[in-house]
Design a protein around this motif. Structure first.
Motif, short mmCIF file in Angstrom:
data_model
loop_
_atom_site.label_atom_id
_atom_site.label_comp_id
_atom_site.label_asym_id
_atom_site.label_seq_id
_atom_site.Cartn_x
_atom_site.Cartn_y
_atom_site.Cartn_z
N ILE A 40 -7.80 -38.81 32.18
CA ILE A 40 -5.93 -39.95 31.95
C ILE A 40 -5.71 -39.68 30.70
CG2 ILE A 40 -4.75 -42.50 32.20
CD1 ILE A 40 -7.35 -42.72 34.13
N PHE A 41 -6.54 -40.35 29.74
CA PHE A 41 -5.57 -39.58 28.26
C PHE A 41 -5.19 -38.27 28.14
CE2 PHE A 41 -7.58 -44.35 27.45
CZ PHE A 41 -6.57 -44.60 27.10
N SER A 42 -5.53 -37.78 28.41
CA SER A 42 -5.63 -36.03 28.54
C SER A 42 -4.39 -35.51 28.61
CB SER A 42 -6.54 -34.98 28.12
OG SER A 42 -7.06 -35.09 29.88
N LEU A 43 -3.84 -36.20 29.69
CA LEU A 43 -2.51 -35.81 30.86
C LEU A 43 -1.90 -36.49 30.00
CD1 LEU A 43 -4.27 -36.36 34.21
CD2 LEU A 43 -3.76 -33.98 33.13
N ALA A 44 -2.09 -37.75 28.90
CA ALA A 44 -0.82 -38.06 29.22
C ALA A 44 -0.11 -37.21 28.12
CB ALA A 44 -1.07 -40.54 28.26
N ILE A 45 -1.17 -37.23 27.05
CA ILE A 45 -0.90 -36.65 25.71
C ILE A 45 -0.63 -35.47 26.09
CG2 ILE A 45 -1.86 -35.67 23.78
CD1 ILE A 45 -4.16 -37.36 23.59
N TRP A 46 -0.40 -34.86 27.27
CA TRP A 46 0.04 -33.52 27.85
C TRP A 46 1.30 -33.60 27.83
CZ3 TRP A 46 1.54 -32.51 32.76
CH2 TRP A 46 1.70 -30.82 32.72
N GLY A 47 1.69 -34.41 29.00
CA GLY A 47 2.95 -35.36 29.18
C GLY A 47 3.74 -35.79 27.88
N VAL A 48 3.70 -36.65 27.02
CA VAL A 48 3.93 -36.83 25.65
C VAL A 48 4.58 -34.55 25.25
CG1 VAL A 48 4.21 -37.62 24.00
CG2 VAL A 48 3.87 -39.02 26.09
N ASP A 49 3.51 -34.53 24.97
CA ASP A 49 3.73 -32.99 24.00
C ASP A 49 4.45 -31.82 25.15
OD1 ASP A 49 2.85 -31.40 22.25
OD2 ASP A 49 1.96 -30.24 24.27
N THR A 50 4.85 -31.88 26.26
CA THR A 50 5.57 -31.20 26.57
C THR A 50 7.28 -31.88 26.71
OG1 THR A 50 3.42 -30.98 28.79
CG2 THR A 50 6.16 -30.67 28.93
N VAL A 51 6.80 -32.96 26.87
CA VAL A 51 8.53 -34.06 26.26
C VAL A 51 8.28 -33.82 25.35
CG1 VAL A 51 10.04 -35.86 27.25
CG2 VAL A 51 8.23 -35.36 28.78
N PHE A 52 8.43 -33.85 24.54
CA PHE A 52 8.42 -33.22 22.97
C PHE A 52 9.44 -32.18 22.61
CE2 PHE A 52 6.56 -37.63 20.69
CZ PHE A 52 7.65 -38.13 21.06
N SER A 53 7.86 -31.40 23.77
CA SER A 53 8.64 -29.59 23.29
C SER A 53 10.17 -29.34 24.09
CB SER A 53 7.21 -28.78 24.05
OG SER A 53 7.76 -27.20 23.70
N LYS A 54 10.20 -30.33 25.05
CA LYS A 54 11.00 -29.83 25.94
C LYS A 54 12.55 -30.10 24.98
CE LYS A 54 9.76 -29.21 30.25
NZ LYS A 54 10.25 -27.81 30.82
N VAL A 55 12.94 -31.53 24.59
CA VAL A 55 13.63 -32.11 23.64
C VAL A 55 14.05 -31.25 22.35
CG1 VAL A 55 13.82 -34.01 21.57
CG2 VAL A 55 12.68 -34.45 24.49
N ILE A 56 12.65 -30.96 21.48
CA ILE A 56 12.89 -29.73 20.70
C ILE A 56 13.83 -28.90 20.85
CG2 ILE A 56 12.13 -28.41 18.65
CD1 ILE A 56 9.77 -31.16 18.70
N THR A 57 13.05 -28.02 22.25
CA THR A 57 14.03 -26.42 22.66
C THR A 57 15.41 -27.35 22.42
OG1 THR A 57 11.90 -25.91 23.51
CG2 THR A 57 13.67 -24.71 23.77
N PHE A 58 15.13 -27.32 23.51
CA PHE A 58 17.02 -28.56 24.09
C PHE A 58 17.86 -28.79 22.02
CE2 PHE A 58 19.93 -31.47 24.21
CZ PHE A 58 20.80 -30.72 25.36
N TYR A 59 17.47 -29.28 21.45
CA TYR A 59 18.03 -29.61 20.62
C TYR A 59 18.16 -28.34 19.17
CZ TYR A 59 18.72 -31.30 15.30
OH TYR A 59 19.42 -31.17 14.36
N PHE A 60 16.65 -27.68 19.35
CA PHE A 60 17.78 -26.01 18.51
C PHE A 60 18.67 -25.25 19.22
CE2 PHE A 60 13.70 -27.78 15.83
CZ PHE A 60 14.84 -27.18 14.94
N ASP A 61 18.85 -25.30 20.90
CA ASP A 61 19.53 -24.08 21.95
C ASP A 61 20.92 -24.97 21.17
OD1 ASP A 61 17.67 -22.88 22.28
OD2 ASP A 61 16.94 -23.59 24.35
N TRP A 62 20.50 -26.52 21.27
CA TRP A 62 22.20 -27.37 21.40
C TRP A 62 22.76 -26.66 19.68
CZ3 TRP A 62 23.23 -32.01 18.18
CH2 TRP A 62 24.66 -32.38 19.13
N ILE A 63 21.78 -26.76 18.63
CA ILE A 63 22.51 -26.71 17.63
C ILE A 63 22.82 -24.81 16.94
CG2 ILE A 63 21.67 -28.96 16.27
CD1 ILE A 63 19.64 -26.53 14.87
N LYS A 64 22.60 -23.75 17.53
CA LYS A 64 22.92 -22.75 17.65
C LYS A 64 23.84 -21.88 17.85
CE LYS A 64 18.35 -19.81 18.51
NZ LYS A 64 17.70 -18.99 19.46
#
Length: 64
Positions: A40-64
């Motif tokens: 359960i905890f590994s899935l929760a960490i995976w989920g948070v990591d996935t969300v942060f990854s998408k947010v960071i990718t979106f941010y860097f795509d947005w500032i280009k």
């Protein structure tokens, strides 16, 4: 060197005489409990990591 040997002997004595060991059924149920919460905890960490990854990718795509 004698101190190390004495320490090991005393440690085994503590484990044999003073530790309350769980029954086999308790050990099995606690092992399953730890495995379930680990998953359960590994899935929760995976989920948070996935969300942060998408947010960071979106941010860097947005500032280009």
């Amino acid at each position: 060197m004698a101190g190390i040997v004495n320490y090991i002997k005393e440690s085994f004595g503590e484990l044999k005489n003073n530790v309350t060991w769980p029954t086999w059924a308790e050990a099995q149920s606690l092992t399953v409990l730890v495995a379930v919460f680990s998953i359960i905890f590994s899935l929760a960490i995976w989920g948070v990591d996935t969300v942060f990854s998408k947010v960071i990718t979106f941010y860097f795509d947005w500032i280009k």
